[in-house]
Design a protein around this motif. Structure first.
Motif, PDB file in Angstrom:
ATOM      1  N   GLU A 288       0.861  -1.179   0.000  1.00  0.00           N
ATOM      2  CA  GLU A 288       0.000   0.000   0.000  1.00  0.00           C
ATOM      3  C   GLU A 288       0.896   1.227   0.000  1.00  0.00           C
ATOM      4  O   GLU A 288       1.806   1.348   0.813  1.00  0.00           O
ATOM      5  N   ALA A 289       0.624   2.130  -0.945  1.00  0.00           N
ATOM      6  CA  ALA A 289       1.436   3.341  -1.080  1.00  0.00           C
ATOM      7  C   ALA A 289       0.534   4.498  -1.480  1.00  0.00           C
ATOM      8  O   ALA A 289      -0.517   4.288  -2.104  1.00  0.00           O
ATOM      9  N   PRO A 290       0.913   5.722  -1.122  1.00  0.00           N
ATOM     10  CA  PRO A 290       0.128   6.876  -1.579  1.00  0.00           C
ATOM     11  C   PRO A 290       0.025   6.863  -3.098  1.00  0.00           C
ATOM     12  O   PRO A 290       0.991   6.548  -3.794  1.00  0.00           O
ATOM     13  N   THR A 291      -1.136   7.187  -3.622  1.00  0.00           N
ATOM     14  CA  THR A 291      -1.325   7.124  -5.069  1.00  0.00           C
ATOM     15  C   THR A 291      -0.357   8.027  -5.813  1.00  0.00           C
ATOM     16  O   THR A 291       0.078   7.696  -6.917  1.00  0.00           O
ATOM     17  N   GLU A 292      -0.004   9.159  -5.211  1.00  0.00           N
ATOM     18  CA  GLU A 292       0.914  10.069  -5.885  1.00  0.00           C
ATOM     19  C   GLU A 292       2.348   9.554  -5.901  1.00  0.00           C
ATOM     20  O   GLU A 292       3.204  10.088  -6.605  1.00  0.00           O
ATOM     21  N   ALA A 293       2.625   8.477  -5.133  1.00  0.00           N
ATOM     22  CA  ALA A 293       3.970   7.901  -5.098  1.00  0.00           C
ATOM     23  C   ALA A 293       4.123   6.732  -6.068  1.00  0.00           C
ATOM     24  O   ALA A 293       5.198   6.145  -6.160  1.00  0.00           O
ATOM     25  N   VAL A 294       3.050   6.390  -6.801  1.00  0.00           N
ATOM     26  CA  VAL A 294       3.068   5.260  -7.730  1.00  0.00           C
ATOM     27  C   VAL A 294       2.540   5.723  -9.082  1.00  0.00           C
ATOM     28  O   VAL A 294       1.465   6.331  -9.156  1.00  0.00           O
ATOM     29  N   ASP A 295       3.298   5.438 -10.119  1.00  0.00           N
ATOM     30  CA  ASP A 295       2.866   5.745 -11.477  1.00  0.00           C
ATOM     31  C   ASP A 295       2.348   4.467 -12.119  1.00  0.00           C
ATOM     32  O   ASP A 295       3.118   3.549 -12.412  1.00  0.00           O
TER      33      ASP A 295
END
Length: 599
Positions: A288-295
């Motif tokens: 689980e990661a912040p959406t802005e940290a994953v492309d």
């Protein structure tokens, strides 16, 4: 020079479809993702002809209104994003607006949908990318999409499809991955009249793993969990002592999206430094990661992602798996200064020098240059064992001219001597070679004797494995000396094993062989339509020999050591085990005396 021209729209759609729709499994994946994004709590998948003839996905989601039915088949038409900023916070599985139009451009498609709370539905029918014919229709709440005759208008693409069984197996894998990510959704998969997967909603991931992967594999997984800042990872992994024959049981999810990522694979494999060659761990990991940290907008299939801080992700996975398996499972607890870009190649890293056969004897290579040469560093004897790899020992010709064992060292090696010097045998590798050749000879002679099990073994398989274990695989098992039968939708029952395996761990042995058969079509008997080719059984027989052989850290009696050495010296290839590892090292007396400074 030909003039530049604009391609026809139909051809443009077919080219674009090639990036999204690779095979029937791609269609199933995209349609299930749409259903999940629509809030479905039940998804039923039905296929025929391995999905090439029919793929049907029905859900109980929010449905599609009549005003949107035609627009759904326009390229880049979507309800999930509306601005460039939305690309930085994607939580939905789909967002590109390419799946339905891509599928419709290479198949015959029928969509039937009714929005929740409405009494009338809508039907849209189109073929090969034509404009959809939309009309009112009676339908239950939710959406059903039927895709028939995939690639009917692109025969060049259709010829690259595999057999229906292989395509069905890939569909089972795609459905299984999405089912793992959503334990609360009821997911079913039917092929022709056979139920391949039926996963009622459950509360926990462990329960869903039992449904998808089978009780036998799920029972051995170790839970893991870790958090670092805004990153969190949770899931399960196999212990180091229970390796698997391939990477098919590596499942990674980022924000519930199934992904294939070298970074995640590399971080996981770092925690398993001592796995045997051609062996891999199994794992189900959720990051689980912040959406802005994953492309996630990397590839049209949405199976690849990029991380803003790949080092932090690598460090977290390594930490979670390392702590779950124990501190000794990892090389080092130090984190890399930068994330590796590629998972380690385990096959290459474990290649033994014996795989490059020596052409000259060790005695010739080690001959001293002169009487005054400097004594050899004694450390070299231990630091460079490849220098002392022995050539194949002489085979027996009706005598007992094998070296008498002197002792057992470290519970793993048999110490012996011959006229040339000291011999050190790897007891497992040596016994494995003996069993392999005995099993192979019995198999070739079609005289594989069986030993009935007191209690039959019942193995639960994953849907993907069960799709492969058809009659051809059961025929291969029978030829290898197993008495096996299908026992339910995703189980196989074993009543007997080859007698040559003696007191081998029947449970572990059968699992290894059955799983290998399910995972590799080259190991199964071919059908008559394919020329009736014999299966490539060498690897299966090697697996059987490996499981039945004595192991390291096993105390052996002197008669047992003599039996192993006598058998080894009568084999055709005594220098290596079936997997290519050396069975013995020879330390010539001349080398030993030089190490002690003697002339």
């Amino acid at each position: 020079m030909p003039r530049i021209q604009k391609l026809p729209e139909a051809l443009v759609r077919q080219i674009a479809a090639g990036e999204v729709v690779e095979r029937p499994a791609s269609v199933v994946k995209e349609l299930i993702e749409n259903a999940l994004d629509a809030g479905a709590r039940r998804i039923d998948v039905r296929i025929e002809g391995g999905g090439a003839r029919l793929v049907s996905v029905r859900d109980d989601g929010c449905g599609i209104g009549s005003e949107d039915a035609a627009l759904a088949f326009e390229r880049h038409a979507t309800s999930k994003i509306s601005s460039p900023e939305d690309l930085q916070k994607i939580r939905s599985l789909g967002f590109r607006g390419e799946a339905l139009p891509s599928i419709a451009s290479v198949a015959r498609v029928r969509l039937l949908s009714t929005p929740r709370g409405e009494s009338e539905g809508v039907e849209a029918v189109l073929e090969g990318g034509t404009a959809p014919a939309v009309r009112p229709a009676a339908a239950r709440p939710g959406t059903e999409v039927e895709v028939r005759d995939l690639f009917f208008n692109t025969p060049a693409r259709k010829k690259f499809l595999r057999t229906p069984q292989t395509e069905a197996r890939r569909i089972a894998a795609a459905v299984s991955r999405l089912a793992l990510a959503h334990p609360g959704v009821h997911v079913t998969l039917r092929s022709e009249r056979k139920t391949m997967l039926d996963c009622p909603p459950v509360e926990t991931l462990k329960e869903r793993m039992v449904q998808v992967l089978g009780r036998d594999l799920a029972a051995g997984l170790v839970p893991l969990k870790a958090r670092e800042g805004l990153l969190a990872v949770e899931g399960f992994a196999t212990p180091p002592q229970s390796p698997l024959p391939n990477r098919d049981t590596l499942h990674f999810f980022v924000n519930r999206r199934p992904v294939q990522d070298r970074l995640l694979t590399g971080a996981l494999l770092r925690a398993y430094p001592n796995l045997p060659a051609r062996s891999y761990p199994g794992a189900v990991l959720f990051l689980e990661a912040p959406t802005e940290a994953v492309d996630v907008n990397v590839h049209p299939t949405k199976a690849e992602v990029r991380f803003r801080d790949s080092s932090a992700v690598f460090r977290l996975i390594e930490l979670a798996v390392g702590e779950a398996l124990g501190p000794r499972a990892v090389f080092s607890r130090k984190s890399p200064t930068h994330a590796p870009v590629q998972a380690p190649d385990r096959t290459a890293s474990t290649a033994s020098p014996v795989q490059r056969p020596a052409s000259s004897s060790i005695r010739e290579r080690a001959a001293p240059d002169s009487m005054t040469s400097r004594p050899q560093d004694p450390v070299e004897l231990a630091a460079a064992p490849e220098k002392f790899l022995a050539e194949a020992p002489p085979r027996l010709v009706g005598g007992t001219e094998f070296p008498e064992p002197l002792a057992q060292y470290a519970g793993t090696y048999i110490v012996a001597q011959d006229d040339e010097g000291l011999l050190l045998f790897d007891q497992h590798a040596a016994h494995e070679r003996v069993l392999y050749e005995s099993l192979h000879a019995s198999f070739e002679a079609r005289r594989m004797e069986r030993q009935a099990l007191l209690f039959p073994l019942v193995l639960e398989l994953s849907a993907e494995q069960a799709a492969s274990l058809e009659d051809s695989a059961l025929a291969t098992l029978a030829a290898l000396g197993f008495e096996a039968e299908a026992f339910g939708a995703a189980t196989v029952r074993i009543r007997a094993v080859p007698s040559l395996l003696g007191e081998a761990n029947a449970d572990a042995l059968v699992r290894d062989v059955v799983f290998a058969l399910a995972d590799d079509p080259a190991l199964r008997s071919s059908s008559a339509s394919e020329g009736g080719k014999e299966p490539n059984t060498d690897r299966l027989i090697a697996t059987m020999a490996c499981r039945a052989a004595v192991t390291k850290n096993m105390t052996l009696s002197m008669p047992k050591m003599r039996e192993i050495l006598a058998g080894l010296y009568q084999t055709k290839n005594p220098a290596t085990c079936p997997h290519g590892r050396p069975t013995l090292l020879r330390y010539p007396l001349a080398e030993i005396e030089r190490g002690f400074g003697r002339r």
